[in-house]
Design a protein around this motif. Structure first.
Motif, mmCIF file in Angstrom:
data_model
loop_
_atom_site.group_PDB
_atom_site.id
_atom_site.type_symbol
_atom_site.label_atom_id
_atom_site.label_comp_id
_atom_site.label_asym_id
_atom_site.label_seq_id
_atom_site.Cartn_x
_atom_site.Cartn_y
_atom_site.Cartn_z
ATOM 1 N N ARG A 1 -0.418 -1.658 -3.694
ATOM 2 C CA ARG A 1 -1.503 -0.688 -3.862
ATOM 3 C C ARG A 1 -2.839 -1.184 -3.336
ATOM 4 O O ARG A 1 -3.709 -0.390 -2.967
ATOM 5 N N ASP A 2 -3.046 -2.511 -3.290
ATOM 6 C CA ASP A 2 -4.332 -3.057 -2.841
ATOM 7 C C ASP A 2 -4.377 -3.336 -1.343
ATOM 8 O O ASP A 2 -5.351 -3.915 -0.846
ATOM 9 N N THR A 3 -3.337 -2.926 -0.606
ATOM 10 C CA THR A 3 -3.321 -3.116 0.845
ATOM 11 C C THR A 3 -4.514 -2.398 1.480
ATOM 12 O O THR A 3 -4.779 -1.229 1.193
ATOM 13 N N ARG A 4 -5.237 -3.091 2.335
ATOM 14 C CA ARG A 4 -6.390 -2.486 3.003
ATOM 15 C C ARG A 4 -5.907 -1.603 4.144
ATOM 16 O O ARG A 4 -5.057 -1.993 4.941
ATOM 17 N N ALA A 5 -6.445 -0.402 4.219
ATOM 18 C CA ALA A 5 -6.035 0.540 5.262
ATOM 19 C C ALA A 5 -7.222 1.407 5.656
ATOM 20 O O ALA A 5 -8.122 1.660 4.847
ATOM 21 N N GLU A 6 -7.201 1.875 6.893
ATOM 22 C CA GLU A 6 -8.221 2.802 7.366
ATOM 23 C C GLU A 6 -7.860 4.199 6.865
ATOM 24 O O GLU A 6 -6.817 4.749 7.222
ATOM 25 N N THR B 1 -12.343 1.906 5.602
ATOM 26 C CA THR B 1 -11.283 0.982 5.229
ATOM 27 C C THR B 1 -11.406 0.649 3.751
ATOM 28 O O THR B 1 -12.470 0.237 3.275
ATOM 29 N N PHE B 2 -10.299 0.843 3.034
ATOM 30 C CA PHE B 2 -10.316 0.625 1.593
ATOM 31 C C PHE B 2 -8.883 0.410 1.126
ATOM 32 O O PHE B 2 -7.945 0.380 1.923
ATOM 33 N N LYS B 3 -8.692 0.277 -0.171
ATOM 34 C CA LYS B 3 -7.343 0.126 -0.718
ATOM 35 C C LYS B 3 -6.539 1.391 -0.439
ATOM 36 O O LYS B 3 -7.012 2.503 -0.646
ATOM 37 N N VAL B 4 -5.291 1.201 -0.008
ATOM 38 C CA VAL B 4 -4.460 2.332 0.389
ATOM 39 C C VAL B 4 -4.205 3.295 -0.767
ATOM 40 O O VAL B 4 -3.991 4.494 -0.557
ATOM 41 N N ASN B 5 -4.255 2.808 -2.001
ATOM 42 C CA ASN B 5 -3.948 3.688 -3.130
ATOM 43 C C ASN B 5 -5.036 4.723 -3.395
ATOM 44 O O ASN B 5 -4.857 5.623 -4.214
ATOM 45 N N ALA B 6 -6.171 4.627 -2.687
ATOM 46 C CA ALA B 6 -7.250 5.605 -2.868
ATOM 47 C C ALA B 6 -7.122 6.798 -1.927
ATOM 48 O O ALA B 6 -7.826 7.795 -2.091
#
Length: 244
Positions: free
Chosen positions: A98-103, A109-114
């Motif tokens: 869940r904390d994987t950084r993604a665009e 760019t933020f945590k993918v779970n958002a």
């Protein structure tokens, strides 16, 4: 030679979708209902035969993004990309921490779970497609209540709890109290098991437990004798499911 899957492969694939994608997020009857266009307000009863009508004609592979929604934070803390290969009769499941950084398209760019909380189904689809460099065919989001209902309707799921698990977060309304040992978990206890991450492995440990539970849930689905209750299972889960 035709590239279309055989009838036997399609039947197997539909059963796998119900059994293997149940966790968290990818819930057996819920996914089947969503992909088959099930309408919970239909004026006539839906039979088991209608529920298993082929929905994947001409498809040899299907990639589904399954998300488990934390309704308190609005984030999707369970993220699984499941690829169903009908011809090989195989399912490949990839969990994204869940904390994987993604665009996140349209944001930053933020945590993918958002991604889901920030933009809904299409935003989370684009985020994961860009992150993995692959196409997503379907997206399903399951609320926690739907997960609990499935487990309870199945009569619980047996799992070997590897250690005592205790954690309380009143702000998140999260209360985990599990004892070590081989246990039959009801919906509430099963949810505690797949959400626990407060040990040295953190989210990676939680992902491992989620996959363990997914396999146990699939075994329970394959052994389930009350097939006449499948429409009931689907209806209850659809109330907690969002899909494209």
């Amino acid at each position: 030679m035709s590239s279309e899957p055989s009838a036997a492969a399609r039947v197997w694939g539909r059963r796998v979708l119900w059994g293997v994608l149940s966790l968290a997020v990818v819930v057996a009857a819920g996914i089947a209902g969503a992909l088959l266009g099930y309408n919970q307000h239909a004026p006539k009863p839906v039979t088991v035969q209608e529920l298993v009508t082929p929905a994947f004609e001409g498809t040899s592979r299907l990639r589904i993004l399954a998300l488990g929604l934390d309704q308190v934070s609005g984030n999707t803390d369970t993220i699984i990309v499941a690829t169903v290969d009908f011809e090989k009769r195989a399912v490949y499941a990839l969990s994204i921490p869940r904390d994987t950084r993604a665009e996140i398209p349209g944001h930053r760019t933020f945590k993918v779970n958002a991604a889901y909380a920030w933009g809904g189904l299409e935003t989370v689809r684009q985020t994961v497609e860009n992150l993995l460099g692959t196409r997503i065919d379907r997206v399903v989001v399951l609320r926690l209540e739907g997960f609990k209902r499935i487990v309870d309707l199945l009569g619980g799921v047996e799992i070997d709890v590897e250690k005592d698990m205790h954690y309380v977060d009143r702000k998140q309304r999260l209360y985990i109290h599990l004892k070590k040992g081989y246990r039959l978990l009801d919906g509430e206890k099963a949810l505690q098991y797949v959400r626990f991450r407060h040990d040295p492995l953190g989210d990676l440990g939680r992902i491992h437990r989620q996959h363990q539970f997914l396999r146990a849930l699939a075994r329970k689905m394959f052994q389930w004798q009350e097939i006449d209750r499948l429409p009931e299972l689907t209806r209850q889960v659809m109330e907690q499911l969002e899909t494209d």
